[in-house]
Structures are given as structure tokens and as C-alpha cells.
Write a protein that holds these residues in place. Structure first.
Motif, PDB file in Angstrom:
ATOM      1  N   UNK A 160      25.647  21.793  99.445  1.00 54.35           N
ATOM      2  CA  UNK A 160      26.718  22.809 100.311  1.00 54.35           C
ATOM      3  C   UNK A 160      27.684  23.174  99.270  1.00 54.35           C
ATOM      4  N   UNK A 161      28.189  22.326  98.330  1.00 58.46           N
ATOM      5  CA  UNK A 161      29.017  22.768  97.382  1.00 58.46           C
ATOM      6  C   UNK A 161      28.615  23.779  96.605  1.00 58.46           C
ATOM      7  N   UNK A 162      27.204  23.573  95.641  1.00 59.43           N
ATOM      8  CA  UNK A 162      26.713  24.477  95.024  1.00 59.43           C
ATOM      9  C   UNK A 162      26.540  25.825  95.710  1.00 59.43           C
ATOM     10  N   UNK A 163      26.152  25.996  97.072  1.00 55.59           N
ATOM     11  CA  UNK A 163      25.925  27.048  97.488  1.00 55.59           C
ATOM     12  C   UNK A 163      27.125  27.956  97.804  1.00 55.59           C
ATOM     13  N   UNK A 164      28.249  27.151  97.882  1.00 58.36           N
ATOM     14  CA  UNK A 164      29.577  27.672  98.127  1.00 58.36           C
ATOM     15  C   UNK A 164      30.030  28.704  97.035  1.00 58.36           C
ATOM     16  N   UNK A 165      29.645  28.481  95.754  1.00 56.87           N
ATOM     17  CA  UNK A 165      29.917  29.418  94.770  1.00 56.87           C
ATOM     18  C   UNK A 165      30.130  28.894  93.150  1.00 56.87           C
ATOM     19  N   UNK A 166      30.757  29.447  92.284  1.00 60.24           N
ATOM     20  CA  UNK A 166      30.792  29.062  91.037  1.00 60.24           C
ATOM     21  C   UNK A 166      32.376  28.552  90.777  1.00 60.24           C
ATOM     22  N   UNK A 167      32.214  28.027  89.741  1.00 62.34           N
ATOM     23  CA  UNK A 167      33.777  27.711  89.198  1.00 62.34           C
ATOM     24  C   UNK A 167      34.506  28.924  89.095  1.00 62.34           C
ATOM     25  N   UNK A 168      35.850  28.692  89.797  1.00 62.15           N
ATOM     26  CA  UNK A 168      36.591  29.978  89.872  1.00 62.15           C
ATOM     27  C   UNK A 168      36.832  30.541  91.279  1.00 62.15           C
TER      28      UNK A 168
END
Length: 281
Positions: free
Chosen positions: A224-232
Motif C-alpha cells: 500500500x505504501x508503494x502504491x501511495x506514490x514516490x519519495x517526495x
């Protein structure tokens, strides 16, 4: 100027411990009985043994590193890291790790097995449990590599011995290099790779201490964290904070320690091969 093996080992462990990875000890988060300072001291302690790994062999390097650590630190901080880094450090100078690691693993002797098992008993790692055959906490078998093959399905460190470090050299290091190409800071790169690993490979320490169901939930939360976006991205960092809170909400039973060990080994490999470039921040 190239880094020495000792410098590569110490720097890899320092960089891994410094990055504020979810659920782990880092410079902004201690456990009650295990602190960031313990990891800093441990990183320094193992350097000389890793420098001598080519000369003395894997087993002796592992035992020397753990002995040095336990004279300075009251609990196990680095057994997994040492078990992973020592064979890599033993690869002859000038030989790429990908092509050289197999010969090191195949050359392990009964004496290496005895010394590694002595180091395991000295480190007193938590959550090992027991198995009927070649238990890593029991008497040393004749063939260390065979023992690692037997443990490979339940332990990601052992699996590296069984697969010529496929995960470390063939997956984690290339992923870190891609993050470097994206322009991510090393800290963001390590945090992101740590979560990616958690999403795809159930952490062995969590499995041993909390069971496969909690390990599977960790994988799902990490995805879920990965799917939430990228660094920044704000949503990504909010999801990171939520995962970190959940991992820490049961004391440190959900500490993804094995995943951290794998990252340290990949960092060592990248530094040893000259692939990870400064500034290291």
C-alpha cells in the motif's frame, strides 16, 4: 580512492542503520534494549574481521566479527549482516561478486560450519526456534551450505547461501542503482527499497517472532505504501508513517530486522564494486 573491505563493511552498516526505515532502530528511534549507538559501535567492530575474510575464511571472519561485537554491545545487533557480508568479503580482489560468490560458498569447510555455529550461539539471536535437522542453534553440521539449503525456505539469510546471493546481488543492488539513477537521495532510496522488499518477501524475523499471518499483513501494508506514490509525494510519506506506527505498535516484535540485514549486504556489495557513488546521504 577505493574503499577498503573494512571501510565498505563499516560504512554499509552505518548507512543502513542511519536511514529512518520503517519499524527499525535508526538515529531517530531506539528500542528499550537496543539503540542506534549499539549499531554504530557494531559497525565499527566488524570492520577488521571483514578485512581479513579472504585470508582467514568465512567461518573465522564471522566468529571474529561477532566476538568483537559482543565485547562492546550487550545484545545481538548484526549476526544477519555478518553472515551475509563475510562471504562477499571473501571473494578474491578483482573478481566480481556475481561470478565469485559461488566458489566461496562451495569451498566452505566443516571448520567454517563449526565457527559459524559458535558465532550464532555467541550472538544469541532471538526467535530462531528449533528444527529436527541441522538446527542453526544446535550442533554444527559437517556441511554449512547444506544446512543453509534446509533453512532457505524459512530464512532469507540462509536463502542467500542457497541461491548464490541472488536476492542481494540480483535484485536489491540493481534496485538501489535504479533509485540512484532516479536522483533519489541515498536515504530515500534505502527507505523505499526496504519497503519494496517488505512488500515482496516476508521478513524472516517477523515470521519467527509473530507468525506468517503478521508477516503477510506487513507485506500487504508495504505494498500500500508503494502504491501511495514516490519519495517526495505527501501521500507516500503519510503511508510510510502509518506503516512505521503499525510496525512499532507491538513493542518491537514486528521489527523487520532481516530485511535490514539484506539491505546492509547490498550496500556492502555496491560499495565494494564501486557502484554506489558519494555523497552518501
Amino acid at each position: 580512492m577505493p574503499l577498503s573491505l573494512s571501510q565498505c563493511a563499516t560504512l554499509a552498516c552505518l548507512l543502513e542503520a542511519t536511514a529512518p526505515k520503517v519499524g527499525n532502530v535508526h538515529r531517530g528511534a531506539d528500542f528499550d534494549e537496543l539503540t542506534f549507538a549499539d549499531f554504530v559501535v557494531s559497525a565499527v567492530a566488524i570492520g577488521p574481521a571483514m578485512q581479513r575474510a579472504r585470508e582467514v575464511g568465512v567461518g573465522a571472519a564471522v566468529l571474529q566479527a561477532i566476538t568483537a561485537t559482543r565485547t562492546l554491545v550487550p545484545t545481538n545487533t548484526n549476526l544477519g549482516m555478518v553472515l551475509l557480508i563475510a562471504p562477499l568479503a571473501a571473494v578474491p580482489a578483482g573478481e566480481p561478486l556475481v561470478s565469485g560468490i559461488s566458489a566461496i560458498l562451495q569451498s566452505l569447510t566443516p571448520r567454517d560450519s563449526e565457527l559459524v555455529y559458535e558465532a550464532i550461539r555467541l550472538a544469541q539471536p532471538g526467535g530462531l526456534g528449533e528444527t529436527k535437522e541441522m538446527d542453526l542453534a544446535g550442533p554444527a553440521p559437517e556441511n554449512l551450505l547444506a544446512a543453509m539449503h534446509l533453512a532457505a525456505e524459512r530464512d532469507l539469510v540462509a536463502k542467500q547461501y542457497a541461491t548464490n546471493f541472488e536476492l542481494v546481488l540480483g535484485e536489491i543492488l540493481p534496485s538501489l542503482l535504479r533509485g540512484q539513477e532516479y536522483g533519489w537521495s541515498l536515504q530515500d532510496n534505502l527507505i523505499r527499497e526496504h519497503v519494496r522488499l517488505l512488500s515482496e518477501h516476508p521478513d524472516s524475523l517477523i515470521v519467527r517472532k509473530c507468525g506468517p499471518e503478521i508477516a503477510a499483513r506487513t507485506c500487504a501494508y508495504a505494498a500500500q505504501v508503494l502504491n501511495a506514490g514516490q519519495p517526495g509525494d505527501d501521500h507516500y510519506h503519510e503511508a510510510l508513517a502509518d506503516l512505521d506506527f503499525w510496525l512499532r505498535s507491538d513493542g518491537h516484535e514486528r521489527n523487520p530486522g532481516t530485511t535490514a540485514d539484506l539491505l546492509a549486504a547490498a550496500l556492502f556489495a555496491g560499495l565494494r564494486e564501486g557502484l554506489l557513488k558519494p555523497p552518501y546521504r
